[in-house]
Write an enzyme that holds these catalytic residues in place. Structure first.
Site, PDB file in Angstrom:
ATOM      1  CG  ASP A 193      -4.439  -0.694  -6.865  1.00  0.00           C
ATOM      2  OD1 ASP A 193      -5.402  -0.243  -7.033  1.00  0.00           O
ATOM      3  OD2 ASP A 193      -3.085  -0.261  -6.929  1.00  0.00           O
ATOM      4  CB  SER A 227      -2.140   6.680  -8.922  1.00  0.00           C
ATOM      5  OG  SER A 227      -3.434   6.437  -9.212  1.00  0.00           O
ATOM      6  CG  HIS A 283      -4.220   2.938  -6.022  1.00  0.00           C
ATOM      7  ND1 HIS A 283      -3.651   2.567  -6.909  1.00  0.00           N
ATOM      8  CD2 HIS A 283      -4.363   4.226  -6.269  1.00  0.00           C
ATOM      9  CE1 HIS A 283      -3.141   3.257  -7.772  1.00  0.00           C
ATOM     10  NE2 HIS A 283      -3.771   4.437  -7.486  1.00  0.00           N
TER      11      HIS A 283
END
Length: 379
Positions: free
Chosen positions: A321, A222, A353
């Site tokens: 995501d 991320s 995600h």
């Protein structure tokens, strides 16, 4: 006649006794209700967790709501809603991996948690053993929550170190909004060069004696993947790493990239796009626009892509995501730029995600970990 007289007297005495008791009760009640007394006031209710200072009105006015990560108040107070738990380093019973915490810069409190895989069976008494690839890892959390010391990332790095047999360094960079970008990038760059120096000839024994600097990997998930990409770009545009070290591989797990113009497959909902733009502005304090290469590598010309300082890149994505389309576009742009390296792309359909952090034993998570460890282990 005498008996009747005696009975009347007894009844009269009983009546007088009852009257006396009534009078006594009345006196007691008068004392209770009419005589002034000191009262104990009840204690005020306890403040809810994260409550601010009641004497400061700005401490309860929301300046920016970044739920489900944090809320920032007008006074500057930050209430984090997630990613605040911490766990200690040590020997992980499940994997046999040993971890320890190190301070990189005492002035800024830049630190890291290091992970060393267990020696193979039968080699414990045969010296230091083989050297391992070195992994520098940057945690996610939208640049505002989580830590190298949270149970979530501690468990993940134990698993990676055990399976891939790497010496891992999980970096504890400073978070926004207390430290807006580019602080996280600068901390991460300092940590990466610290690793490069120590894996060469520095005092840190796990890196000096057990790390193989010729197999240096940089990775993150991320926001941490965003940082990892920036590290490879800095290495290619800023003169390289200390001691001439080179990044062998770059691993981006569900990378956090965004931009002004939607790419194919990306949401076109105006409200959602404004939300991502607002949160990016919050993270960096308005210093960088949503089209800045820090958050949108697709805005770079091909000549800049070719400066990415590594020989292998792997990007993972999750089917549900929001960042998936731009991650796929990242791989395509890198391939089309003329960059001289190897690219890999791994996708897990139907997952959200960074799902693999919350459900490490899920079959999809096990498969993704196998891809990650395979990338890190391959010569």
């Amino acid at each position: 006649m005498v008996a009747k007289t005696r009975t009347r007297r007894q009844l009269a005495k009983l009546a007088l006794l009852l009257l006396a008791l009534l009078l006594l009760l009345a006196a007691i009640l008068l004392c209770v209700f009419l005589i002034p007394r000191h009262h104990r006031r009840p204690l005020p209710p306890a403040s809810p967790p994260g409550a601010g200072n009641a004497s400061n009105p700005d401490d309860s006015i929301v300046a920016f709501d970044f739920s489900p990560y944090l809320i920032m108040y007008k006074s500057g107070r930050v209430h984090r809603l997630d990613g605040t738990a911490r766990c200690s380093a040590g020997v992980d019973e499940a994997t046999g991996v040993t971890s320890k915490d190190v301070v990189i810069d005492s002035g800024t409190r830049l630190a890291a948690r290091m992970y060393l895989p267990p020696a193979p069976r039968g080699t414990q008494s045969k010296g230091l053993g083989r050297r391992h690839p070195v992994l520098v890892f940057y945690h996610g959390g939208a640049f505002v929550i989580e830590s190298a010391f949270t149970p979530l990332y501690h468990a993940y790095l134990n698993g990676v170190a055990a399976k891939a047999r790497v010496v891992a360094v999980s970096v504890e960079y400073r978070l926004a909004p207390e430290h807006r970008l580019p602080t996280a990038y600068d901390d991460s760059w300092q940590a990466l060069n610290w690793v490069a120096r120590n894996a060469g000839s520095g005092p840190e024994p796990w890196l000096r004696d057990r790390g193989n600097l010729s197999r240096l990997f940089v990775a993150g998930d991320s926001a941490g993947a965003n940082i990892a990409h920036d590290m490879a770009m800095r290495a290619g545009t800023g003169g390289g790493l200390d001691g001439g070290a080179a990044i062998a591989g770059l691993l981006l797990l569900d990378p956090y990239f965004w931009g002004k113009k939607p790419v194919a497959g990306e949401t076109t909902d105006p409200a959602r796009r404004r939300q991502y733009e607002a949160t990016w502005s919050f993270i960096c304090g308005g210093r960088y626009g949503i089209d800045d290469p820090l958050v949108d590598p697709l805005s770079m010309p091909a000549s800049e892509w070719r400066k990415l300082a590594c020989s292998r890149v792997a990007v993972t994505s999750s089917g549900l995501d929001d960042f998936r389309p731009r991650g796929l576009a990242y791989v395509a742009a890198l391939r089309d730029s003329g960059w001289d390296g190897e690219t890999e792309q791994y996708e897990t359909p139907g997952e959200r995600h960074v799902y693999f952090l919350d459900r490490p034993k899920d079959p999809n998570s096990v498969k993704e970990l196998a891809f990650v460890t395979g990338f890190l282990s391959r010569e």
